[in-house]
Design an enzyme around this catalytic site. Structure first.
Site, PDB file in Angstrom:
ATOM      1  N   HIS A  28      53.299 122.711  39.007  1.00 25.15           N
ATOM      2  CA  HIS A  28      54.434 122.138  39.738  1.00 25.15           C
ATOM      3  C   HIS A  28      54.052 121.884  41.196  1.00 25.15           C
ATOM      4  O   HIS A  28      54.771 122.277  42.125  1.00 25.15           O
ATOM      5  CB  HIS A  28      55.648 123.059  39.650  1.00 25.15           C
ATOM      6  CG  HIS A  28      56.951 122.366  39.930  1.00 25.15           C
ATOM      7  ND1 HIS A  28      58.150 122.811  39.424  1.00 25.15           N
ATOM      8  CD2 HIS A  28      57.259 121.266  40.663  1.00 25.15           C
ATOM      9  CE1 HIS A  28      59.136 122.024  39.827  1.00 25.15           C
ATOM     10  NE2 HIS A  28      58.606 121.070  40.595  1.00 25.15           N
TER      11      HIS A  28
ATOM     12  N   ARG B 231      60.982 116.485  36.327  1.00 24.95           N
ATOM     13  CA  ARG B 231      61.599 117.762  36.001  1.00 24.95           C
ATOM     14  C   ARG B 231      61.222 118.117  34.570  1.00 24.95           C
ATOM     15  O   ARG B 231      61.178 117.254  33.694  1.00 24.95           O
ATOM     16  CB  ARG B 231      63.131 117.688  36.147  1.00 24.95           C
ATOM     17  CG  ARG B 231      63.614 117.651  37.593  1.00 24.95           C
ATOM     18  CD  ARG B 231      63.384 118.997  38.271  1.00 24.95           C
ATOM     19  NE  ARG B 231      63.941 119.054  39.621  1.00 24.95           N
ATOM     20  CZ  ARG B 231      63.242 118.872  40.724  1.00 24.95           C
ATOM     21  NH1 ARG B 231      61.954 118.573  40.638  1.00 24.95           N
ATOM     22  NH2 ARG B 231      63.804 118.989  41.912  1.00 24.95           N
TER      23      ARG B 231
ATOM     24  N   ASP C 116      52.975 118.457  35.078  1.00 16.65           N
ATOM     25  CA  ASP C 116      53.059 119.275  36.292  1.00 16.65           C
ATOM     26  C   ASP C 116      54.316 120.137  36.255  1.00 16.65           C
ATOM     27  O   ASP C 116      54.445 121.084  37.024  1.00 16.65           O
ATOM     28  CB  ASP C 116      53.094 118.361  37.525  1.00 16.65           C
ATOM     29  CG  ASP C 116      53.143 119.144  38.824  1.00 16.65           C
ATOM     30  OD1 ASP C 116      52.227 119.963  39.052  1.00 16.65           O
ATOM     31  OD2 ASP C 116      54.102 118.960  39.602  1.00 16.65           O
TER      32      ASP C 116
ATOM     33  N   ASP D 230      64.796 101.358  35.180  1.00 18.34           N
ATOM     34  CA  ASP D 230      65.756 102.119  35.955  1.00 18.34           C
ATOM     35  C   ASP D 230      67.071 101.362  35.937  1.00 18.34           C
ATOM     36  O   ASP D 230      67.175 100.290  36.548  1.00 18.34           O
ATOM     37  CB  ASP D 230      65.277 102.322  37.397  1.00 18.34           C
ATOM     38  CG  ASP D 230      66.095 103.370  38.140  1.00 18.34           C
ATOM     39  OD1 ASP D 230      67.328 103.425  37.922  1.00 18.34           O
ATOM     40  OD2 ASP D 230      65.520 104.140  38.933  1.00 18.34           O
TER      41      ASP D 230
ATOM     42  N   TYR E 238      52.780 118.509  46.423  1.00 22.36           N
ATOM     43  CA  TYR E 238      52.328 119.479  47.413  1.00 22.36           C
ATOM     44  C   TYR E 238      51.213 118.951  48.319  1.00 22.36           C
ATOM     45  O   TYR E 238      50.106 119.481  48.361  1.00 22.36           O
ATOM     46  CB  TYR E 238      51.850 120.749  46.714  1.00 22.36           C
ATOM     47  CG  TYR E 238      52.941 121.758  46.436  1.00 22.36           C
ATOM     48  CD1 TYR E 238      54.244 121.357  46.196  1.00 22.36           C
ATOM     49  CD2 TYR E 238      52.669 123.115  46.386  1.00 22.36           C
ATOM     50  CE1 TYR E 238      55.240 122.280  45.919  1.00 22.36           C
ATOM     51  CE2 TYR E 238      53.663 124.050  46.108  1.00 22.36           C
ATOM     52  CZ  TYR E 238      54.943 123.614  45.877  1.00 22.36           C
ATOM     53  OH  TYR E 238      55.924 124.535  45.609  1.00 22.36           O
TER      54      TYR E 238
ATOM     55  N   SER F 270      63.200 124.079  45.363  1.00 23.30           N
ATOM     56  CA  SER F 270      63.847 123.896  44.058  1.00 23.30           C
ATOM     57  C   SER F 270      63.912 125.178  43.231  1.00 23.30           C
ATOM     58  O   SER F 270      64.645 125.243  42.250  1.00 23.30           O
ATOM     59  CB  SER F 270      63.124 122.806  43.250  1.00 23.30           C
ATOM     60  OG  SER F 270      61.771 123.151  43.030  1.00 23.30           O
TER      61      SER F 270
ATOM     62  N   GLU G 251      59.904 126.266  32.365  1.00 18.57           N
ATOM     63  CA  GLU G 251      59.225 126.793  33.552  1.00 18.57           C
ATOM     64  C   GLU G 251      60.050 127.898  34.208  1.00 18.57           C
ATOM     65  O   GLU G 251      61.267 127.745  34.370  1.00 18.57           O
ATOM     66  CB  GLU G 251      59.010 125.638  34.526  1.00 18.57           C
ATOM     67  CG  GLU G 251      58.253 125.954  35.781  1.00 18.57           C
ATOM     68  CD  GLU G 251      58.116 124.707  36.672  1.00 18.57           C
ATOM     69  OE1 GLU G 251      58.243 124.878  37.892  1.00 18.57           O
ATOM     70  OE2 GLU G 251      57.901 123.590  36.155  1.00 18.57           O
TER      71      GLU G 251
END
Length: 355
Positions: free
Chosen positions: A251, A206, A229, A146, A255, A45, A234
């Protein structure tokens, strides 16, 4: 064939070495010259794949080992006849486990809260749906919002109702600025005002989903516990923000070793389909064994005893705060944290549950 790949992708050589020459590069500083004669580009990204980068190149395929696509100019790719793929859902399990770990770090008593604790999940795609499943394993009440997805097993409510009712709100949406439901600054001053002051906010989607200025004002007013995060500006992150937020990480919510490997495998499979190769490799064959902490179905007991061993989120928080220099996070240090991150293992690797 020449393949340019972000140097931080997992198992690139394993998946792609049979197809040609692989050139590793720093994803954030990738230039047109780096990809001009490349046939394929593999990114994360941090790389903005736009008209400037791809015009006049030999590119036939771009694969992004990420769930999001806001860093890809899809229109430009399609105009130039360049096939593209992302890895939707590759790190959904890792992000779900991150959110639960953060909540239990902030309030360990939540492990026994059962239905007295309501988790509000904004965005019920791969990550949000996975998180809802994991939260229910702990006995938590889950509500979701949603407008694009319906799940029979998740109670869905209007956005305002979720904000008012939830004891913690966690965002799992793509970054969009147009349409009926844009997510840019979805969590703004108005949204924060609807939340209970004691309700926790978590953003691992995001950065610009949360309006930073409004968040700073809200924390100063309510002392709200917040976990970030990702950050609106950023990698520009101010000390003021870090001093106010309860848990900050660089971020890395997605991971996990499994998540990174799964992402590379997904773009490998898309690559093979595009170039008419047979995809026969699986990431599981490359993973080392690890300690087994989960025994039987008593998830709560395992998390009470071993959560810090499974994932020490406080270490990630401390490491990011240690990069402060002249009242802001040092950008090179931020990227170094991500590049050298010791990938954690997902619960299933330790014998635990997965959706």
């Amino acid at each position: 064939m020449k393949i340019v790949a972000d140097e931080n992708l997992a198992f690139t050589d394993y998946f792609f070495k049979d197809f040609g020459e692989i050139h590793q590069a720093a994803g954030r500083t990738l230039t047109h010259a780096d990809v001009q004669d490349a046939n394929a580009l593999l990114v994360r990204s941090v790389t903005k794949v736009n008209e400037e980068l791809i015009t006049g190149t030999a590119l036939e395929f771009v694969g992004s080992a990420t769930i999001g696509t806001d860093h890809l100019d899809i229109s430009a790719l399609e105009r130039q006849g360049i096939a593209w793929s992302n890895a939707a859902g590759c790190n959904a399990q890792a992000v779900a486990e991150y959110v639960i770990t953060a909540l239990l770090k902030l309030q360990p008593e939540l492990i026994d809260a059962n239905g007295q604790f309501t988790l509000g999940v904004v965005g019920l795609g791969n990550v949000g749906a996975r998180l809802a499943y994991m939260a229910k394993l702990l006995g938590w009440n889950v509500i979701g919002f949603d407008p694009f997805v319906q799940h029979n097993h998740i109670q869905q409510v209007e956005f305002a109702a979720l904000l008012k009712s939830a004891d913690a709100v966690t965002t799992h949406v793509p970054l969009t600025q147009t349409g009926k439901y844009p997510t840019h600054h979805l969590i703004n001053a108005g949204a924060l005002a609807l939340m209970k002051p004691e309700a926790i906010l978590i953003n691992s989607a995001r950065g610009p989903v949360v309006e930073e200025a409004a968040l700073i004002a809200d924390i100063q007013n309510t002392q709200r516990k917040v976990v970030l995060d990702v950050f609106e500006h950023e990698p520009e992150i101010s000390q003021q923000l870090l001093d106010l937020v309860s848990i900050v990480t660089p971020h890395i919510a997605g991971y996990s070793l499994e998540g990174k490997a799964r992402g590379t495998q997904m773009i490998y499979e898309a690559f093979c389909k595009n170039f008419a190769h047979t995809a026969h490799k699986r990431f599981e064959s490359q993973l080392p064994a690890c300690d087994q902490y989960f025994y039987g179905n008593d998830i709560k007991k395992t998390l009470k005893q071993h959560l810090c061993k499974i994932y020490d989120i406080a270490r990630d928080d401390a490491n990011l705060r240690a990069t402060l220099k002249d009242a802001k996070v040092d950008q090179k240090a931020f990227d170094h944290l991500r590049k050298t991150y010791p990938l954690r293992r997902e619960w299933a690797a330790h014998g635990g549950p997965k959706a």
